[in-house]
Design a protein around this motif. Structure first.
Motif, PDB file in Angstrom:
ATOM      1  N   LEU B 107      27.708  -9.266 -59.887  1.00  0.00           N
ATOM      2  CA  LEU B 107      26.841 -10.258 -60.523  1.00  0.00           C
ATOM      3  C   LEU B 107      26.195  -9.666 -61.769  1.00  0.00           C
ATOM      4  N   GLU B 108      25.914  -8.369 -61.706  1.00  0.00           N
ATOM      5  CA  GLU B 108      25.322  -7.699 -62.853  1.00  0.00           C
ATOM      6  C   GLU B 108      26.325  -7.650 -64.003  1.00  0.00           C
ATOM      7  N   GLN B 109      27.590  -7.369 -63.685  1.00  0.00           N
ATOM      8  CA  GLN B 109      28.620  -7.279 -64.709  1.00  0.00           C
ATOM      9  C   GLN B 109      28.739  -8.581 -65.503  1.00  0.00           C
ATOM     10  N   VAL B 110      28.568  -9.716 -64.826  1.00  0.00           N
ATOM     11  CA  VAL B 110      28.715 -10.994 -65.527  1.00  0.00           C
ATOM     12  C   VAL B 110      27.356 -11.608 -65.866  1.00  0.00           C
ATOM     13  N   GLU B 111      26.314 -10.811 -65.674  1.00  0.00           N
ATOM     14  CA  GLU B 111      24.949 -11.210 -66.010  1.00  0.00           C
ATOM     15  C   GLU B 111      24.540 -12.520 -65.348  1.00  0.00           C
ATOM     16  N   MET B 112      24.780 -12.596 -64.047  1.00  0.00           N
ATOM     17  CA  MET B 112      24.421 -13.808 -63.303  1.00  0.00           C
ATOM     18  C   MET B 112      23.508 -13.491 -62.116  1.00  0.00           C
TER      19      MET B 112
END
Ligand SMILES: Nc1ncnc2c1ncn2[C@@H]1O[C@H](COP(=O)(O)OP(=O)(O)OP(=O)(O)O)[C@@H](O)[C@H]1O
Ligand SMILES: [Mg+2]
Lengths: 287, 286
Positions: B107-112
């Motif tokens: 989720l962090e990788q896609v900023e969600m």
């Protein structure tokens, strides 16, 4: 039928909150609901049904769920309900024992026992409505699915595909808003080309049926296409039905959940056997 | 009739490959061969040292080659964002501790992260597609296949998704294979593959491929506007490089030419026709 279908969908209308009822383990809620469902449905005693109605009102109050909101379908359906109740009062009027005959005119006979039955049905109906609404109003629907899956686990040993059933339930729930949106789009598209579904009332069933057809067909075609794509996407994410999966969501039952389940079971049994006895005892005291 | 024929292709670790081709040219078919959603009737597909035909390796290959499709709504399985991201690793039987870590990381990788407890239908198209990418990342793949994953998105959503794909490629060393109809996306790739009738007809760096305008036109493909402009300028002013791909490059080149023009300007008058792009007049006529 209105254009804003997605807003009218009741399934899984969760009202967030942090009451005792909200915090209860979903499995405990399902079990207690089943106990009460059993108790309310099978009682033939007016006293018992009143006790259950009071119980349900207390639970609804403690969950801080607005009563008017829960009772809305009941209020909407009231004319129909009253019609059927009136009908059954006339029907039961000739059943023996009749109790006191209040009124007789031709084939119409109103008796005290028929009226009592009507009151019993009505209280039962209201209690059931409150009971059925509560789990979805106080629990996120996914939690209920997991609760159901967990409770059904023992049946997995006799060959019931419990996990698949839970998966199907989850995906169906996932598709509810999508299909509602799609339906809205199709209705609008039909309306813009002169379709009249939005304007028809339920008094014209044939026209409704005819107008529904061009609406339902594209909806189904789309649903099948979606299902197919979903299956491929799930496969791409390594889905293999059932075995060896780990779970992201885990339910934790606490002592209080066990206490509530056992307590409510005892309560239902006690009410079943005890309410009439207690009532009669009180009556005897004053008589 | 074969959907794919005579395809011979090696994709290197860490490459960013874009596959182009008109509708029905076999792009999706090729993409689905990469993670055993389809098997070749003849020949073989190898992922790392695994043959896709080896059913014992199916899950290994699928977790190594993550795939994101066109319609985000038809890929999101769960009714809560974080549960959907967990779906892949759940299937792989990843222990719960690790599972939670992976969901956070993806989720962090896609900023969600901020949307983790939302329902998918409350998200925008771009956000949904980012969730789909997170769901694939949670399996920690080495290859990310995007089959027209930006097709349903508005320009902003498309840019969000592309930025993530490029960042994963750059920072995590994820190999990306992106199928698309948008020429803009092709420009940033390391390598372009053009397909037609189930065959690979062109394969090379974007700069070289977009030079072949005539061949692309025959394949019913556009070239990016910037390439077209550069080519037109090159036709008109042979000294102007015809193989530019980005607005930045054009601006730099034009500035250089502007400086020369000022010198020439003092020598003779400029005629209008110096600036008329030959194709511009041709296009307005039909
Ligand atoms: N399930 C199928 N059964 C039979 N033929 C198929 C099937 N799927 C695709 N094809 C055919 O295979 C060929 C390649 O299709 P494919 O979907 O790979 O094209 P594509 O390049 O992805 O097109 P698009 O740009 O429309 O997505 C087409 O001629 C198509 O008709
Ligand atoms: Mg395709």
């Amino acid at each position: 039928m209105s254009f804003e279908l997605s807003r009218n969908i009741i399934i899984g209308q969760y009202i967030p909150g942090n009451t005792f009822v909200h915090r209860l383990d979903p499995r405990a809620k399902i079990l207690v609901t089943l106990f009460l469902l059993f108790g309310i449905s099978f009682t033939r005693s007016l006293i018992v049904s009143f006790v259950y109605l009071a119980t349900m009102l207390v639970i609804v109050w403690s969950a801080r769920v607005p009563l008017g909101f829960v009772l809305r379908p009941f209020v909407r359906g009231l004319p129909l309900i009253l019609f059927f109740l009136g009908f059954s009062v006339l029907w039961l009027g000739w059943q023996e024992p009749a109790g006191i005959v209040f009124f007789q005119w031709g084939w119409i006979r109103i008796t005290s026992n028929a009226l009592l039955m009507a009151v019993l049905s009505l209280t039962r109906l209201i209690s059931l409505l409150l009971l059925i609404s509560l789990p979805t109003l106080t629990t996120p629907i996914t939690q209920l699915t997991y609760g159901m899956e967990s409770l059904l686990t023992p049946l997995g040993y006799v060959g019931l595909p419990v996990h698949d059933i839970a998966m199907i339930a989850t995906i169906s729930l996932r598709f509810v808003p999508i299909l509602a949106e799609e339906m809205e789009r199709v209705i609008k598209a039909q309306a813009s080309r002169g379709g009249e579904i939005g304007a028809l009332s339920w008094r014209e069933p044939m026209q409704i049926g005819k107008a529904m057809l061009p609406l339902v067909v594209p909806l189904f075609v789309n649903a099948f296409r979606r299902a197919e794509e979903m299956a491929v996407a799930m496969e791409a994410r390594c889905y293999v039905s059932g075995a060896g999966r780990t779970r992201f969501v885990q339910l934790h039952a606490h002592l209080i959940d066990y206490v509530v389940v056992v307590g409510m079971l005892c309560y239902v049994i006690a009410v079943w056997y005890g309410a009439d006895l207690a009532f009669n005892a009180v009556l005897a005291r004053f008589a | 009739m074969h959907a794919l024929a005579g395809v011979n292709l090696t994709i290197e670790r860490g490459e960013y490959v874009v596959i182009l081709g008109h509708n029905g040219s076999g792009k999706s078919t090729l993409a689905q061969h990469l993670n055993t959603l389809l098997w070749p009737t003849q020949g073989a597909v190898w992922g790392k040292e695994w043959n896709t035909r080896d059913v014992k390796r199916t899950l290994d290959i699928r977790r190594t080659v993550g795939m994101v499709f066109q319609h985000p709504d038809n890929q999101i399985v769960a009714t809560v964002v974080e549960e959907d991201v967990a779906f892949g690793p759940e299937n792989l039987g990843i222990p719960r501790e690790e599972l939670l870590r992976r969901v956070d990381w993806s989720l962090e990788q896609v900023e969600m992260q901020a949307y983790r407890t939302r329902a998918p239908h409350q998200l925008s198209g771009g956000q949904k597609q980012r969730i789909c990418i997170a769901g694939v990342l949670a399996m920690q793949p080495e290859v990310l296949v995007l089959d027209e994953s930006t097709a349903m998105l508005d320009p902003q959503g498309r840019n969000e998704v592309l930025a993530i794909a490029h960042r994963l490629n750059r920072e995590q060393g994820v190999t990306v294979v992106a199928v698309t109809h948008f020429m803009r996306e092709a420009v940033d790739a390391d390598r372009l593959i053009v397909m037609s009738e189930g065959r690979i007809v062109m394969d090379g760096p974007p700069r070289a491929i977009f030079q072949e305008r005539e061949q692309l036109r025959q394949l019913h493909l556009d070239v990016p506007h910037v390439s077209a402009l550069a080519a037109e300028l090159h036709a008109r002013f042979p000294g102007f490089p015809g193989n530019l791909l980005t607005v930045g490059e054009i601006v730099k080149e034009v500035k250089k030419w502007g400086a020369q023009y000022e010198v020439r300007n003092t020598q003779h008058e400029i005629r209008d026709t110096d600036f008329a792009a030959p194709d511009a007049t041709r296009n307005t006529n039909h």
